[in-house]
Scaffold this motif. Structure first.
Motif, short mmCIF file in Angstrom:
data_model
loop_
_atom_site.label_atom_id
_atom_site.label_comp_id
_atom_site.label_asym_id
_atom_site.label_seq_id
_atom_site.Cartn_x
_atom_site.Cartn_y
_atom_site.Cartn_z
N MET A 1 -27.54 -8.41 -7.50
CA MET A 1 -28.40 -8.02 -6.38
C MET A 1 -27.54 -7.40 -5.28
O MET A 1 -26.50 -7.92 -4.93
N THR A 2 -27.99 -6.29 -4.76
CA THR A 2 -27.31 -5.64 -3.66
C THR A 2 -27.99 -6.01 -2.36
O THR A 2 -29.18 -6.30 -2.33
N ASP A 3 -27.22 -6.00 -1.29
CA ASP A 3 -27.84 -6.30 0.00
C ASP A 3 -28.20 -5.02 0.74
O ASP A 3 -28.68 -5.06 1.86
N ARG A 4 -27.98 -3.87 0.11
CA ARG A 4 -28.35 -2.60 0.74
C ARG A 4 -29.78 -2.23 0.34
O ARG A 4 -30.14 -2.27 -0.83
N PRO A 5 -30.59 -1.87 1.32
CA PRO A 5 -31.96 -1.47 1.00
C PRO A 5 -32.01 -0.31 0.01
O PRO A 5 -31.14 0.57 -0.01
N ARG A 6 -33.06 -0.31 -0.81
CA ARG A 6 -33.28 0.77 -1.77
C ARG A 6 -33.37 2.12 -1.06
O ARG A 6 -33.12 3.17 -1.67
N TRP A 7 -33.78 2.10 0.21
CA TRP A 7 -33.85 3.34 0.99
C TRP A 7 -32.52 4.09 0.94
O TRP A 7 -32.49 5.31 0.91
N PHE A 8 -31.41 3.33 0.89
CA PHE A 8 -30.08 3.95 0.83
C PHE A 8 -29.58 4.12 -0.60
O PHE A 8 -28.86 5.07 -0.88
N THR A 9 -29.91 3.18 -1.48
CA THR A 9 -29.32 3.20 -2.82
C THR A 9 -30.13 4.01 -3.83
O THR A 9 -29.59 4.39 -4.87
N GLU A 10 -31.40 4.27 -3.57
CA GLU A 10 -32.25 4.96 -4.54
C GLU A 10 -32.77 6.30 -4.04
O GLU A 10 -33.77 6.81 -4.55
N THR A 11 -32.10 6.85 -3.03
CA THR A 11 -32.46 8.18 -2.53
C THR A 11 -31.21 9.04 -2.52
O THR A 11 -30.08 8.54 -2.56
N VAL A 74 -38.28 -1.30 14.45
CA VAL A 74 -37.03 -1.69 13.82
C VAL A 74 -36.91 -0.97 12.47
O VAL A 74 -37.88 -0.94 11.71
N ASP A 75 -35.74 -0.42 12.20
CA ASP A 75 -35.49 0.20 10.91
C ASP A 75 -34.00 0.06 10.59
O ASP A 75 -33.17 0.04 11.49
N ALA A 76 -33.69 -0.04 9.30
CA ALA A 76 -32.30 -0.17 8.87
C ALA A 76 -31.54 1.15 8.92
O ALA A 76 -30.31 1.16 8.89
N ALA A 96 -31.89 -2.43 12.57
CA ALA A 96 -31.72 -3.79 12.04
C ALA A 96 -32.33 -3.86 10.65
O ALA A 96 -33.24 -3.11 10.32
N ASP A 97 -31.80 -4.77 9.85
CA ASP A 97 -32.31 -5.01 8.50
C ASP A 97 -33.43 -6.05 8.58
O ASP A 97 -33.24 -7.13 9.16
N LEU A 98 -34.57 -5.74 8.02
CA LEU A 98 -35.71 -6.66 8.10
C LEU A 98 -35.44 -7.98 7.39
O LEU A 98 -36.03 -9.00 7.74
N ALA A 99 -34.56 -7.99 6.41
CA ALA A 99 -34.27 -9.23 5.67
C ALA A 99 -33.52 -10.25 6.53
O ALA A 99 -33.60 -11.45 6.28
N THR A 100 -32.83 -9.77 7.55
CA THR A 100 -32.06 -10.66 8.42
C THR A 100 -32.48 -10.52 9.88
O THR A 100 -31.73 -10.88 10.78
N LEU A 101 -33.67 -10.02 10.10
CA LEU A 101 -34.17 -9.76 11.44
C LEU A 101 -34.24 -11.04 12.26
O LEU A 101 -34.81 -12.03 11.82
N ASP A 102 -33.66 -10.99 13.44
CA ASP A 102 -33.70 -12.13 14.35
C ASP A 102 -33.75 -11.59 15.77
O ASP A 102 -32.71 -11.47 16.42
N LEU A 103 -34.94 -11.23 16.21
CA LEU A 103 -35.10 -10.69 17.55
C LEU A 103 -35.22 -11.83 18.55
O LEU A 103 -36.04 -12.73 18.38
N VAL A 129 -37.61 -10.80 3.80
CA VAL A 129 -38.28 -9.89 4.75
C VAL A 129 -39.57 -10.53 5.25
O VAL A 129 -39.83 -10.57 6.46
N LEU A 130 -40.37 -11.05 4.34
CA LEU A 130 -41.63 -11.68 4.74
C LEU A 130 -41.38 -12.91 5.62
O LEU A 130 -42.12 -13.14 6.59
N THR A 131 -40.34 -13.67 5.33
CA THR A 131 -40.00 -14.83 6.16
C THR A 131 -39.57 -14.38 7.55
O THR A 131 -39.96 -14.99 8.56
#
Length: 195
Positions: A1-11, A74-76, A96-103, A129-131
């Motif tokens: 599992m990668t911690d980089r969003p697919r937005w970066f790894t699959e585009t 917020v966007d990564a 910010a990354d939604l998976a670790t978002l802490d506003l 992300v949902l959490t």
């Protein structure tokens, strides 16, 4: 599992700027880009605090701000956040990354997650992300998400993550203009409630 969003790894390289340019062109051509914002505004009290999660270049958050809501986007992707800041002053835009978002601020009344954000998060982080979204929204508030169902995120897995994150599935539609849900739909708009 990668911690980089697919937005970066699959585009491809340059995808972020292409995306910014695409929406700038559509806006200049007068294309209606406010559908998601209209729906969120219709089901949200006037003057609410809105989290635009995965805000991209800011089109949804900007429209909600124009309708009188206090918006934090917020966007990564820093390229997308820079475009939001340039094109849509008013809301607060953050990288910010939604998976670790802490506003560190008061909870939001609603979080909107449009534009296929959930299919572009890092693989295996959907539950995180949902959490994070649940933690950012006040009790009784909503998380409203939309994404294509023909991607890597299956609805049964998504629904399991929803339950594990402590969110309650309220309603599901096939489009942002509330076409009824059906099993053959290629898009899902899901309303979640924070208990």
């Amino acid at each position: 599992m990668t911690d980089r969003p697919r937005w970066f790894t699959e585009t491809k390289d340059g995808h972020s700027q292409w995306y910014v340019d695409r929406f700038r062109t559509m806006a200049a051509e007068g294309v209606d880009l406010a559908g998601e914002a209209r729906l969120v505004d219709a089901v949200t009290a006037p003057g609410s605090r809105v989290l635009d999660a995965g805000c991209g270049p800011g089109r949804v958050g900007a429209e909600l701000h124009a309708r009188g809501h206090t918006v934090v986007g917020v966007d990564a992707d820093p390229v997308l956040v820079a475009a939001a800041e340039e094109d849509h002053p008013g809301p607060r835009w953050l990288v910010a990354d939604l998976a670790t978002l802490d506003l560190d601020e008061e909870p939001f009344d609603v979080a909107v997650v449009a534009g296929n954000v959930m299919v572009f998060v890092a693989p295996g982080t959907e539950r995180a992300v949902l959490t994070s979204l649940r933690s950012a929204v006040r009790p009784g508030g909503r998380v409203i998400l939309g994404f294509a169902t023909d991607r890597d995120l299956a609805l049964d897995s998504f629904d399991a993550d929803v339950a594990a994150a402590g969110l309650v599935l309220e309603q599901r539609f096939a489009t942002w203009d509330l076409e009824p849900w059906h099993d053959d739909a290629d898009f899902a708009v899901t309303f979640l409630r924070v208990p």
